[in-house]
Design a protein around this motif. Structure first.
Motif, PDB file in Angstrom:
ATOM      1  N   VAL A  22      28.296  55.043  44.721  1.00 18.83           N
ATOM      2  CA  VAL A  22      29.170  53.948  44.259  1.00 18.83           C
ATOM      3  C   VAL A  22      30.224  54.095  45.168  1.00 18.83           C
ATOM      4  O   VAL A  22      30.988  55.255  45.377  1.00 18.83           O
ATOM      5  CB  VAL A  22      29.434  54.431  42.596  1.00 18.83           C
ATOM      6  CG1 VAL A  22      30.521  53.287  42.388  1.00 18.83           C
ATOM      7  CG2 VAL A  22      28.278  54.054  41.883  1.00 18.83           C
TER       8      VAL A  22
ATOM      9  N   CYS B 275      24.418  50.827  37.106  1.00 16.83           N
ATOM     10  CA  CYS B 275      25.406  50.737  38.169  1.00 16.83           C
ATOM     11  C   CYS B 275      24.728  49.614  39.253  1.00 16.83           C
ATOM     12  O   CYS B 275      25.880  48.816  39.543  1.00 16.83           O
ATOM     13  CB  CYS B 275      25.528  51.956  38.727  1.00 16.83           C
ATOM     14  SG  CYS B 275      26.782  52.985  37.990  1.00 16.83           S
TER      15      CYS B 275
ATOM     16  N   SER C 204      33.248  53.579  38.015  1.00 20.51           N
ATOM     17  CA  SER C 204      32.789  52.336  37.497  1.00 20.51           C
ATOM     18  C   SER C 204      32.691  51.909  35.964  1.00 20.51           C
ATOM     19  O   SER C 204      32.072  52.757  35.307  1.00 20.51           O
ATOM     20  CB  SER C 204      31.479  51.799  38.078  1.00 20.51           C
ATOM     21  OG  SER C 204      30.424  52.624  37.571  1.00 20.51           O
TER      22      SER C 204
END
Length: 161
Positions: free
Chosen positions: A98, A87, A48
């Motif tokens: 994730v 996140c 990410s």
């Protein structure tokens, strides 16, 4: 986000049985590979990034590393990882869980070509104790990928193993 939400997402396509709720941690590539009994390269690592303060997801093979030069050529910005503490706010998942599924509206997902050498890969399923077993074309479809990119290095050394 949670395993249950990701599983419900896959249930809607008749693929909920592909979601794996693990007793062992899958928070890192090595732990995930060990828990799933597969090679590290097949762990589809969801990275990410922030580009102009907007999240961007790139899913890469477990043995691949982001090549900063290639990333900048592709996205026209330096690769800047989302800090772990942020996140969940940006992408709805905590570090270790994730994944490219059940993301907030408008978060683009790209797949790195390092994944193309595999038929089956294992991205996380929303927690640090989960995975989803998918064919690469299924990953592309269900992650709602914007397309394939070439932003990694080091994986070619392992391509023929």
């Amino acid at each position: 986000m949670s395993f249950e939400k990701v599983k419900a997402y896959f249930d809607s396509f008749g693929l909920g049985d592909r979601c794996i709720d693990l007793t062992e941690s899958s928070a890192t590539v090595a732990l995930a590979a060990q828990a799933l009994g597969t090679e590290e390269a097949r762990i589809a690592k969801t990275m990410s990034f922030l580009i102009d303060d907007k999240p961007l997801i790139v899913v890469v093979a477990g043995d691949a590393r982001i090549d900063n030069h290639k990333f900048k050529e592709t996205f026209h910005k330096k690769a800047k990882m989302i800090p772990g503490a942020e996140c969940e706010r940006y992408i709805g998942h905590r570090p270790g869980g994730v994944c490219p599924f059940c993301l907030p509206e408008g978060v683009p997902v790209y797949l790195d070509v390092s994944l193309k050498r595999f038929d089956i890969v294992y991205p996380a399923a929303g927690t640090d104790h989960s995975a989803v077993k998918l064919h690469v074309d299924e990953l592309e479809r269900y992650a709602r990928s914007q397309g394939w990119v070439d932003v990694c290095k080091n994986w070619q050394d392992n391509e023929n193993q």
